[in-house]
Design a protein around this motif. Structure first.
Motif, PDB file in Angstrom:
ATOM      1  N   ASN A   1      11.643  -8.648  -0.901  1.00 50.23           N
ATOM      2  CA  ASN A   1      11.948  -8.735  -2.327  1.00 50.23           C
ATOM      3  C   ASN A   1      11.943  -7.534  -2.751  1.00 50.23           C
ATOM      4  O   ASN A   1      12.784  -7.363  -3.798  1.00 50.23           O
ATOM      5  N   ASP A   2      11.423  -6.353  -2.221  1.00 48.59           N
ATOM      6  CA  ASP A   2      11.393  -5.121  -2.910  1.00 48.59           C
ATOM      7  C   ASP A   2      11.489  -4.077  -2.013  1.00 48.59           C
ATOM      8  O   ASP A   2      10.628  -3.159  -1.755  1.00 48.59           O
ATOM      9  N   PRO A   3      12.747  -3.999  -1.294  1.00 43.19           N
ATOM     10  CA  PRO A   3      12.944  -2.977  -0.250  1.00 43.19           C
ATOM     11  C   PRO A   3      12.848  -1.436  -0.964  1.00 43.19           C
ATOM     12  O   PRO A   3      12.725  -0.662  -0.134  1.00 43.19           O
ATOM     13  N   CYS A   4      13.051  -1.486  -2.188  1.00 45.01           N
ATOM     14  CA  CYS A   4      12.957  -0.036  -2.873  1.00 45.01           C
ATOM     15  C   CYS A   4      11.610   0.393  -3.034  1.00 45.01           C
ATOM     16  O   CYS A   4      11.400   1.719  -3.455  1.00 45.01           O
ATOM     17  N   GLU A   5      10.591  -0.486  -2.898  1.00 47.69           N
ATOM     18  CA  GLU A   5       9.222  -0.008  -2.922  1.00 47.69           C
ATOM     19  C   GLU A   5       8.805   0.526  -4.270  1.00 47.69           C
ATOM     20  O   GLU A   5       8.203   1.498  -4.559  1.00 47.69           O
ATOM     21  N   PHE A   6       9.382  -0.285  -5.457  1.00 40.43           N
ATOM     22  CA  PHE A   6       8.989  -0.101  -6.738  1.00 40.43           C
ATOM     23  C   PHE A   6       7.500  -0.620  -7.323  1.00 40.43           C
ATOM     24  O   PHE A   6       6.870   0.228  -7.929  1.00 40.43           O
ATOM     25  N   GLU A   7       7.162  -1.794  -6.834  1.00 41.77           N
ATOM     26  CA  GLU A   7       5.886  -2.426  -7.185  1.00 41.77           C
ATOM     27  C   GLU A   7       4.922  -2.232  -6.263  1.00 41.77           C
ATOM     28  O   GLU A   7       4.786  -2.887  -5.001  1.00 41.77           O
ATOM     29  N   ASN A   8       3.647  -1.509  -6.387  1.00 39.42           N
ATOM     30  CA  ASN A   8       2.567  -1.687  -5.712  1.00 39.42           C
ATOM     31  C   ASN A   8       1.711  -2.954  -5.945  1.00 39.42           C
ATOM     32  O   ASN A   8       1.418  -3.320  -6.929  1.00 39.42           O
ATOM     33  N   LEU A   9       1.744  -3.945  -4.806  1.00 39.13           N
ATOM     34  CA  LEU A   9       1.103  -5.165  -4.950  1.00 39.13           C
ATOM     35  C   LEU A   9      -0.571  -5.084  -4.628  1.00 39.13           C
ATOM     36  O   LEU A   9      -1.068  -6.267  -4.401  1.00 39.13           O
ATOM     37  N   ALA A  10      -0.987  -4.129  -4.152  1.00 44.23           N
ATOM     38  CA  ALA A  10      -2.185  -3.816  -3.842  1.00 44.23           C
ATOM     39  C   ALA A  10      -3.316  -4.644  -4.423  1.00 44.23           C
ATOM     40  O   ALA A  10      -4.103  -5.584  -4.127  1.00 44.23           O
ATOM     41  N   ASN A  11      -3.265  -4.418  -5.913  1.00 43.92           N
ATOM     42  CA  ASN A  11      -4.130  -5.047  -6.752  1.00 43.92           C
ATOM     43  C   ASN A  11      -3.963  -6.563  -6.962  1.00 43.92           C
ATOM     44  O   ASN A  11      -4.650  -7.584  -7.028  1.00 43.92           O
ATOM     45  N   LYS A  12      -2.552  -7.072  -6.619  1.00 44.89           N
ATOM     46  CA  LYS A  12      -2.206  -8.434  -6.929  1.00 44.89           C
ATOM     47  C   LYS A  12      -2.390  -9.288  -5.634  1.00 44.89           C
ATOM     48  O   LYS A  12      -2.731 -10.418  -5.860  1.00 44.89           O
ATOM     49  N   ASN A  13      -2.245  -8.856  -4.551  1.00 48.21           N
ATOM     50  CA  ASN A  13      -2.421  -9.589  -3.223  1.00 48.21           C
ATOM     51  C   ASN A  13      -3.410  -8.655  -2.598  1.00 48.21           C
ATOM     52  O   ASN A  13      -3.058  -8.212  -1.359  1.00 48.21           O
ATOM     53  N   LEU A  14      -4.710  -9.006  -2.802  1.00 46.44           N
ATOM     54  CA  LEU A  14      -5.944  -8.176  -2.235  1.00 46.44           C
ATOM     55  C   LEU A  14      -6.111  -8.694  -1.022  1.00 46.44           C
ATOM     56  O   LEU A  14      -6.262  -7.895   0.198  1.00 46.44           O
ATOM     57  N   GLU A  15      -5.978  -9.958  -0.743  1.00 49.04           N
ATOM     58  CA  GLU A  15      -6.162 -10.550   0.877  1.00 49.04           C
ATOM     59  C   GLU A  15      -5.235 -10.134   1.615  1.00 49.04           C
ATOM     60  O   GLU A  15      -5.643  -9.782   2.821  1.00 49.04           O
ATOM     61  N   ILE A  16      -3.873  -9.873   1.303  1.00 45.40           N
ATOM     62  CA  ILE A  16      -2.878  -9.538   2.179  1.00 45.40           C
ATOM     63  C   ILE A  16      -3.246  -8.145   2.508  1.00 45.40           C
ATOM     64  O   ILE A  16      -3.099  -7.538   3.551  1.00 45.40           O
ATOM     65  N   TYR A  17      -3.471  -7.288   1.553  1.00 50.00           N
ATOM     66  CA  TYR A  17      -3.963  -5.584   1.694  1.00 50.00           C
ATOM     67  C   TYR A  17      -4.814  -5.609   2.319  1.00 50.00           C
ATOM     68  O   TYR A  17      -4.774  -4.751   3.417  1.00 50.00           O
ATOM     69  N   VAL A  18      -6.114  -6.466   2.519  1.00 52.75           N
ATOM     70  CA  VAL A  18      -7.142  -6.238   3.741  1.00 52.75           C
ATOM     71  C   VAL A  18      -6.748  -6.594   5.044  1.00 52.75           C
ATOM     72  O   VAL A  18      -7.082  -6.167   5.867  1.00 52.75           O
ATOM     73  N   GLN A  19      -5.978  -7.590   5.116  1.00 51.49           N
ATOM     74  CA  GLN A  19      -5.516  -8.082   6.403  1.00 51.49           C
ATOM     75  C   GLN A  19      -4.618  -7.147   6.966  1.00 51.49           C
ATOM     76  O   GLN A  19      -4.922  -6.773   8.241  1.00 51.49           O
TER      77      GLN A  19
END
Length: 644
Positions: free
Chosen positions: A492-510
């Motif tokens: 959805n964001d190939p330009c890497e505008f939005e850092n989702l680390a805080n919003k998707n913590l579970e995926i981030y940890v995985q």
């Protein structure tokens, strides 16, 4: 009831046709792999650029399968190692930094390379262009790694006219014909040399064997610091509408690359090989971005990866997502965009499958995925994740799993980690340029050209700028690598505008956990400090396989092998039958044997009147004389010697 003779004739005819159909079905395709160097994502027309026309590349892309989620390592040697072995760089020791000409290393001899696999399948294997996988011993060079022949250079980059390469404070000639030093090509433009050689190989190819031809262009990598963007004046003049002179020169280099694709396709058609071929066009990594303070340094370049973030040497998409497509009559579903993930490591198993090879015969430890059915028939892919790299020395890493990507490491310079808007261009993208190009006309004659309506559709679908969301950056979604790794939704964001680390913590940890698992299989980086023995000054001013050198007569070191025994235009014992070590002695010997010497400007080489009238210019060879201050442009580049 047919007469017996007619019945026999009919049976024989059917039998022959059956044999021919079976033979055609079983025939191995010719495989032509064209690798560009540092080409920007936004520097081809089919990705939406109007600034630099690439009609031949575009025509071929529209007729094949455009790879819009195609990834590779973010620097050249790592990427080439991935292509040749089917392995991530962390599994070959090529994951850190660069491979420099003065290192005593290369891609491990324990690795089996792509040309060796194709040779096992009965292919003639030919290489033209840049190697950059090691040369300190001859065993590391192309003709010892599976290629039947090679015309090109061994190091990372070169000047496109004099074919020398500056590495740090060392400078030497680097153009080879197999193991011979190709002095005779001096003054010819590198892209033209490689194009002519590829066309020659195709023309002379005996169709008793299928052909694997690897054309690894220098274009559009920058050259030496004194002329970082080497281009022909007549080509530069075509891009007067581009205000930035560096970008104008870069455009001229891209044009030559596009011309090369047209000539190679034309040669295949004339030889009746095109209908039996697979053509891959790829960059080795993201484009090298303009760096204002690097105008007189290696790697200065002005590619555009817009709208992607970053560029070469970065683990953001601008560094690891590149230009690529595949074309072939053997593709079941052509004229489409593939958004399925495909990695540089996948080419080895994919093309091996296409060539009729049994994938189980490949080494079990490769990371590449056989994706032939995905490319040909648009079937689901088995690739679910891509390791972009892990570099424990730099502290950087990146991994994509499904639609999500994690990027780790210290903040990178803005020059390679931010977004760089394209130069404004009012030029129109002309569909007639595509249809009237060399490739466009050839495809039309084969009923394989895309119609204008289809071209417009494909071009619109290939532009990532239409996908990237309009997001306002805040402290909560801003990527700040120095503080913590970043997470992006690449779909959805190939330009890497939005850092989702805080919003998707579970995926981030995985993903962070999966990155840690890869660390258990890392082969330590093979980088070494430079070896003083490499200095071309010690080897006739040539970059050579210095670890195989026989030291003779003090500090005069002459490379052994074909170059010394067969090439009559090299300095040293092989040229004149005796040794001479001092510069003055060399000069005297050259004059005694009919050579004319003189400090000649870059323009003089084209001016016959500047040479003594009694000399016939047959061969021109660069003899190493270079300005002491390599950082300054100088009109006097070399001493030229003309053999008479």
């Amino acid at each position: 009831m047919l007469p017996i003779i007619q019945q026999c004739t009919l049976v024989i005819t059917i039998f022959i046709q059956t044999i021919l159909v079976t033979a055609a079905k079983d025939a191995k395709p010719n495989i032509i792999f064209i690798l560009a160097d540092d080409l920007g994502f936004n520097d081809v027309g089919f990705h939406g650029s109007n600034e630099i026309p690439t009609p031949n590349i575009d025509a071929l892309a529209y007729s094949g399968v455009i790879l819009n989620r195609y990834t590779m390592p973010s620097s050249g040697a790592a990427s080439r190692s991935a292509l040749m072995t089917g392995k991530y760089p962390i599994h070959t020791g090529m994951q850190h930094g660069n491979l420099y000409a003065n290192e005593t290393r290369g891609l491990s001899l324990n690795e089996k390379l792509m040309p060796e696999y194709f040779k096992d399948l009965g292919y003639a294997t030919r290489m033209v262009g840049k190697w950059h996988l090691g040369h300190y011993r001859k065993e590391y060079t192309p003709t010892f790694r599976g290629f039947d022949s090679h015309l090109g250079f061994w190091t990372e980059y070169q000047d496109y006219f004099d074919h020398t390469s500056i590495q740090g404070k060392q400078w030497g000639h680097d153009m080879r014909r197999n193991m011979d030093i190709a002095y005779d090509l001096h003054g010819q433009y590198t892209t033209d040399i490689f194009t002519k050689e590829a066309v020659k190989i195709i023309h002379k190819h005996k169709q008793t064997k299928p052909l694997f031809l690897y054309v690894a262009h220098a274009a559009v990598h920058s050259g030496n610091p004194y002329n970082p963007l080497p281009a022909l004046d007549e080509d530069v003049a075509l891009f007067d509408s581009i205000e930035n002179i560096y970008r104008r020169k870069y455009a001229a280099m891209v044009k030559k690359l596009d011309d090369s694709v047209g000539e190679i396709v034309n040669a295949l058609k004339k030889k009746n090989l095109l209908a039996k071929s697979i053509i891959v066009f790829s960059t080795d990594n993201g484009g090298s971005i303009y760096i204002e303070d690097a105008k007189n340094k290696p790697h200065f370049n002005v590619a555009s990866n817009w709208p992607l973030r970053g560029g070469k040497r970065s683990l953001f998409e601008g560094g690891v997502r590149g230009v690529g497509f595949i074309w072939s009559p053997f593709l079941s579903k052509r004229q489409r965009i593939s958004t399925k993930p495909f990695d540089m490591t996948d080419w080895l198993p994919t093309l091996y499958h296409a060539a009729g090879g049994n994938i189980t015969e490949l080494r079990k430890d490769i990371d590449g995925i056989d994706s032939w059915n995905t490319l040909s028939e648009d079937k689901p892919t088995n690739r679910t994740e891509i390791l972009h790299n892990i570099d424990d020395i730099d502290g950087t890493a990146a991994l994509t799993v499904g639609d999500y990507k994690i990027v780790m490491g210290p903040d990178e310079p803005e020059s390679i980690s931010h977004w760089h808007s394209p130069a404004d261009s009012n030029k129109e993208y002309k569909l007639t340029d595509i249809t009237n190009s060399t490739v466009g006309k050839i495809l039309s004659s084969m009923n394989m050209a895309s119609l204008p309506k289809k071209i417009i559709e494909l071009r619109n679908d290939a532009q990532l700028r239409r996908i990237c969301p309009n997001i306002t950056t805040t402290e909560n979604n801003k990527c700040q690598l120095r503080k913590a790794p970043c997470l992006f939704n690449i779909k959805n964001d190939p330009c890497e505008f939005e850092n989702l680390a805080n919003k998707n913590l579970e995926i981030y940890v995985q993903l962070k956990r999966q990155l840690d698992e890869y660390k258990g299989s890392i082969v330590p980086p093979s980088n070494l400090d430079g070896d003083p023995r490499t200095n071309p000054q010690n080897h006739g001013h040539v970059w050579t396989y210095f670890d195989d050198i026989e030291f003779r007569n003090g500090n005069e070191n002459i490379p052994l092998g074909k170059s010394a025994s067969r090439n009559n235009n090299v300095m040293g014992k092989s040229a004149f039958g005796d040794n001479f070590t001092k510069k003055s002695d060399r000069m005297k010997k050259l004059h005694d044997h009919g050579w004319y010497s003189g400090a000649i400007t870059k323009n003089t080489i084209q001016d016959k009147n500047r040479f003594p009238k009694n000399l016939k210019r047959q061969k021109i060879t660069a003899i190493p004389e270079f300005p002491n201050d390599l950082s300054k442009d100088s009109d006097i580049h070399h001493h030229y010697f003309v053999f008479v």
